[in-house]
Design a protein around this motif. Structure first.
Motif, PDB file in Angstrom:
ATOM      1  N   ARG A  52      33.240  52.793  -9.198  1.00 51.49           N
ATOM      2  CA  ARG A  52      32.473  51.737  -8.542  1.00 51.49           C
ATOM      3  C   ARG A  52      31.972  52.139  -7.159  1.00 51.49           C
ATOM      4  NH1 ARG A  52      37.171  47.284  -6.892  1.00 51.49           N
ATOM      5  NH2 ARG A  52      38.475  48.720  -5.679  1.00 51.49           N
ATOM      6  N   ALA A  53      32.650  53.069  -6.496  1.00 55.98           N
ATOM      7  CA  ALA A  53      32.238  53.515  -5.163  1.00 55.98           C
ATOM      8  C   ALA A  53      31.203  54.628  -5.292  1.00 55.98           C
ATOM      9  CB  ALA A  53      33.445  53.981  -4.362  1.00 55.98           C
ATOM     10  N   ASP A  54      30.793  55.166  -4.148  1.00 56.10           N
ATOM     11  CA  ASP A  54      29.785  56.224  -4.155  1.00 56.10           C
ATOM     12  C   ASP A  54      30.387  57.609  -3.938  1.00 56.10           C
ATOM     13  OD1 ASP A  54      30.538  56.025  -1.528  1.00 56.10           O
ATOM     14  OD2 ASP A  54      28.524  55.673  -0.733  1.00 56.10           O
ATOM     15  N   CYS A  55      31.703  57.726  -4.131  1.00 56.11           N
ATOM     16  CA  CYS A  55      32.385  59.002  -3.916  1.00 56.11           C
ATOM     17  C   CYS A  55      33.676  59.019  -4.711  1.00 56.11           C
ATOM     18  CB  CYS A  55      32.684  59.205  -2.427  1.00 56.11           C
ATOM     19  SG  CYS A  55      33.795  57.938  -1.750  1.00 56.11           S
ATOM     20  N   ILE A  56      34.255  60.203  -4.861  1.00 62.81           N
ATOM     21  CA  ILE A  56      35.571  60.289  -5.482  1.00 62.81           C
ATOM     22  C   ILE A  56      36.627  59.849  -4.464  1.00 62.81           C
ATOM     23  CG2 ILE A  56      34.876  62.167  -7.017  1.00 62.81           C
ATOM     24  CD1 ILE A  56      36.531  64.047  -5.177  1.00 62.81           C
ATOM     25  N   ALA A  57      37.782  59.418  -4.965  1.00 64.50           N
ATOM     26  CA  ALA A  57      38.924  59.070  -4.107  1.00 64.50           C
ATOM     27  C   ALA A  57      38.515  58.146  -2.957  1.00 64.50           C
ATOM     28  CB  ALA A  57      39.592  60.334  -3.576  1.00 64.50           C
ATOM     29  N   SER A  58      37.838  57.057  -3.280  1.00 67.98           N
ATOM     30  CA  SER A  58      37.316  56.165  -2.235  1.00 67.98           C
ATOM     31  C   SER A  58      38.428  55.553  -1.387  1.00 67.98           C
ATOM     32  CB  SER A  58      36.470  55.055  -2.859  1.00 67.98           C
ATOM     33  OG  SER A  58      37.245  54.255  -3.744  1.00 67.98           O
ATOM     34  N   LEU A  59      39.620  55.351  -1.970  1.00 68.68           N
ATOM     35  CA  LEU A  59      40.735  54.832  -1.186  1.00 68.68           C
ATOM     36  C   LEU A  59      41.051  55.777  -0.044  1.00 68.68           C
ATOM     37  CD1 LEU A  59      43.159  52.845  -0.784  1.00 68.68           C
ATOM     38  CD2 LEU A  59      44.470  54.354  -2.281  1.00 68.68           C
ATOM     39  N   TRP A  60      41.113  57.070  -0.332  1.00 71.47           N
ATOM     40  CA  TRP A  60      41.421  58.072   0.683  1.00 71.47           C
ATOM     41  C   TRP A  60      40.261  58.256   1.654  1.00 71.47           C
ATOM     42  CZ3 TRP A  60      45.827  60.823   1.776  1.00 71.47           C
ATOM     43  CH2 TRP A  60      46.897  60.623   0.901  1.00 71.47           C
ATOM     44  N   GLN A  61      39.055  58.221   1.153  1.00 69.32           N
ATOM     45  CA  GLN A  61      37.912  58.502   2.010  1.00 69.32           C
ATOM     46  C   GLN A  61      37.513  57.320   2.889  1.00 69.32           C
ATOM     47  OE1 GLN A  61      35.007  61.300   1.146  1.00 69.32           O
ATOM     48  NE2 GLN A  61      35.434  61.466  -1.036  1.00 69.32           N
ATOM     49  N   LYS A  62      37.713  56.096   2.392  1.00 74.64           N
ATOM     50  CA  LYS A  62      37.161  54.933   3.097  1.00 74.64           C
ATOM     51  C   LYS A  62      38.186  53.908   3.550  1.00 74.64           C
ATOM     52  CE  LYS A  62      32.676  55.229   0.823  1.00 74.64           C
ATOM     53  NZ  LYS A  62      31.579  54.484   0.175  1.00 74.64           N
ATOM     54  N   ARG A  63      39.393  53.944   3.008  1.00 76.32           N
ATOM     55  CA  ARG A  63      40.345  52.870   3.303  1.00 76.32           C
ATOM     56  C   ARG A  63      41.686  53.381   3.821  1.00 76.32           C
ATOM     57  NH1 ARG A  63      40.827  49.117  -1.771  1.00 76.32           N
ATOM     58  NH2 ARG A  63      40.605  51.047  -2.943  1.00 76.32           N
ATOM     59  N   THR A  64      41.683  54.518   4.478  1.00 76.65           N
ATOM     60  CA  THR A  64      42.915  55.040   5.056  1.00 76.65           C
ATOM     61  C   THR A  64      42.709  55.354   6.535  1.00 76.65           C
ATOM     62  OG1 THR A  64      42.276  57.233   4.254  1.00 76.65           O
ATOM     63  CG2 THR A  64      43.870  56.012   2.931  1.00 76.65           C
ATOM     64  N   TYR A  65      43.794  55.328   7.295  1.00 79.63           N
ATOM     65  CA  TYR A  65      43.735  55.569   8.733  1.00 79.63           C
ATOM     66  C   TYR A  65      43.670  57.066   9.023  1.00 79.63           C
ATOM     67  CZ  TYR A  65      48.699  55.263   7.371  1.00 79.63           C
ATOM     68  OH  TYR A  65      49.888  55.375   6.719  1.00 79.63           O
ATOM     69  N   ASP A  66      43.155  57.390  10.205  1.00 77.12           N
ATOM     70  CA  ASP A  66      42.832  58.781  10.545  1.00 77.12           C
ATOM     71  C   ASP A  66      44.052  59.701  10.574  1.00 77.12           C
ATOM     72  OD1 ASP A  66      40.229  57.976  10.741  1.00 77.12           O
ATOM     73  OD2 ASP A  66      40.239  57.780  12.927  1.00 77.12           O
ATOM     74  N   ARG A  67      45.195  59.192  11.047  1.00 77.88           N
ATOM     75  CA  ARG A  67      46.352  60.068  11.239  1.00 77.88           C
ATOM     76  C   ARG A  67      47.165  60.277   9.957  1.00 77.88           C
ATOM     77  NH1 ARG A  67      50.835  59.288  14.614  1.00 77.88           N
ATOM     78  NH2 ARG A  67      52.047  60.099  12.896  1.00 77.88           N
ATOM     79  N   LEU A  68      46.721  59.701   8.857  1.00 77.11           N
ATOM     80  CA  LEU A  68      47.487  59.765   7.612  1.00 77.11           C
ATOM     81  C   LEU A  68      47.682  61.198   7.130  1.00 77.11           C
ATOM     82  CD1 LEU A  68      48.817  58.312   5.192  1.00 77.11           C
ATOM     83  CD2 LEU A  68      46.553  58.249   4.128  1.00 77.11           C
ATOM     84  N   LYS A  69      48.892  61.497   6.717  1.00 79.58           N
ATOM     85  CA  LYS A  69      49.230  62.740   6.038  1.00 79.58           C
ATOM     86  C   LYS A  69      50.015  62.387   4.777  1.00 79.58           C
ATOM     87  CE  LYS A  69      49.519  65.748  10.120  1.00 79.58           C
ATOM     88  NZ  LYS A  69      50.373  66.706  10.856  1.00 79.58           N
TER      89      LYS A  69
END
Length: 424
Positions: A52-69
């Protein structure tokens, strides 16, 4: 082909563009969907991935914070048939993980159909095929309806498809900023502000730490009990240590040893307002799917007073929040680290395999295969390793039938789909 012509009996068949998929349809292009596609490619089975999104792994690309590891070492998070690059650290960053997923999609020639949101999917008893209806958005903002017809349907939308918005009295009238963790990127905009973080899982703990590091004043709501373990014990990943101990010891004993080691390293966390569950961390994970928090520095900030731990919320007022103990806090902003949920019940018209909460009814490790060609990947509550295990089983299961019926030798193929009837 006979089954395909039977579909013509349905009156809405001619109202939309229809595509026959010579192989399974995979719904979701996150890690679970990519892993399944790669394993199918290895089995020589063609497929189509809908996203449904415009990229793979949209959760990781669009809905996660910058410092996440990654919270676990990379060897426990890699997808089938492609390890992480050797120069990646033990705990890859958000960007590194996204780079890995994009290289994974390129290697296995996975090209999802982006911007296609599945509206419904149901099994057609008459034809013995799945009918997957989507709405796709084009750059001109025109919406096109498409129906995919397939023999196998793989549900790979996962456990984190939709964010959970809690119903708390007065929250809608609160005058400060309210943001869900899916929209939180950094603590920089909250510098100097008093922030209430609702939730004490891995996200809640890490966002509180990030806010503190950006000179905000976070208060973290700890409503229920939670296990907090050190990410590493004596230089070894806690998760890896648990896996090693489980090879030789019963689960209940491993739980006791982990809690003893956690107390030795972290001390008594209950005096800071964090109560441990009576059930051990591994047993709780296996029975309830509740993941223990792996501490990466939050407890140190709690001990030093940089992060304030508060009990549950009773109600919000215009500019403050009233807690269940009667205390009132003046806050400028609220961050909802209240998690995510499955969205499967909103589109999959099926009641035998999936329950109303969007998870397979059968417990792990049996929740990957349903009836009539229906499969699920990424619903084990066991992270990326659980999704990888599901993906391999699904591909092998479909691959056996594919090879038997087509009598093809194992070879790399491209997704094969043709238009049945097109109505423009």
């Amino acid at each position: 082909m006979e089954n395909l012509f039977r579909l013509v009996d349905h009156e809405d068949f001619f109202s939309r563009r229809c595509i026959w998929v010579n192989g399974p349809v995979i719904v979701g292009a996150g890690p679970s969907g990519l892993a399944t596609a790669a394993c199918l490619r290895d089995e020589g089975v063609p497929f189509v991935v809908l996203e449904r999104a415009d990229c793979i792994a949209s959760l990781w690309q669009k809905r996660t914070y910058d410092r996440l590891k990654l919270h676990l070492p990379k060897q426990f998070c890699q997808l089938p048939k492609l390890p992480f690059p050797e120069d990646f650290p033990e705990y890859p960053s958000k960007k590194q993980f996204i780079d890995y997923l994009e290289s994974y999609a390129r290697k296995f020639e996975i090209n999802p159909q982006f911007n296609e949101c599945v509206q419904s999917a149901r099994y057609d008893e008459t034809s013995g095929l799945w009918r997957v209806k989507t709405v796709s958005s084009t750059s001109s903002n025109n919406k096109n309806e498409v129906e995919y017809i397939c023999r196998w349907l793989v549900v790979a939308t996962g456990e984190n498809a939709e964010c959970v918005m809690p119903e708390i009295e007065g929250l809608s009238e609160f005058k400060g900023d309210v943001v869900h963790a899916c929209d939180y990127k950094s603590g920089e905009p909250f510098k100097g502000k008093k922030v209430l973080v609702v939730g004490c899982g891995n996200s809640g703990m890490e966002l509180s730490l990030d806010l503190c590091n950006h000179h905000a004043s976070p208060s973290m709501v700890v409503r229920s009990s939670v296990h907090v373990l050190p990410r590493e014990i004596f230089g070894l990943s806690t998760f890896e240590l648990a896996v090693l101990m489980l090879k030789w010891l019963p689960l209940w004993l491993v739980d006791k040893l982990l809690l003893m080691l956690a107390w030795f390293i972290l001390g008594n966390i209950e005096k800071y307002g964090i109560k441990r569950p009576s059930t051990g961390p591994l047993e709780l994970k296996n029975t309830k799917g509740k993941t223990p928090v792996l501490d990466i520095g939050t407890l140190e900030k709690i001990r030093s007073g940089g992060i304030n731990v508060v009990p549950g919320i009773k109600r919000f007022n215009n500019r403050d929040v009233e807690l269940v103990n009667g205390e009132k806090l003046d806050v400028d902003a609220v961050v909802l680290a209240t998690g995510y949920r499955s969205n499967v019940p909103s589109w999959l018209q099926e009641g035998e395999f999936f329950s109303m909460n969007g998870y397979p009814k059968m417990p792990f490790p049996h929740g990957w295969k349903g009836n009539a060609g229906l499969y699920a990947v990424g619903f084990t509550k066991r992270g990326l390793s659980g999704a990888s295990s599901d993906a391999m089983k699904i591909a092998q299961d479909i691959g056996k039938v594919w090879k038997l019926e087509t009598k093809q030798k194992k070879q790399r193929t491209t997704a094969c789909h043709r238009r049945c009837i097109s109505q423009f």
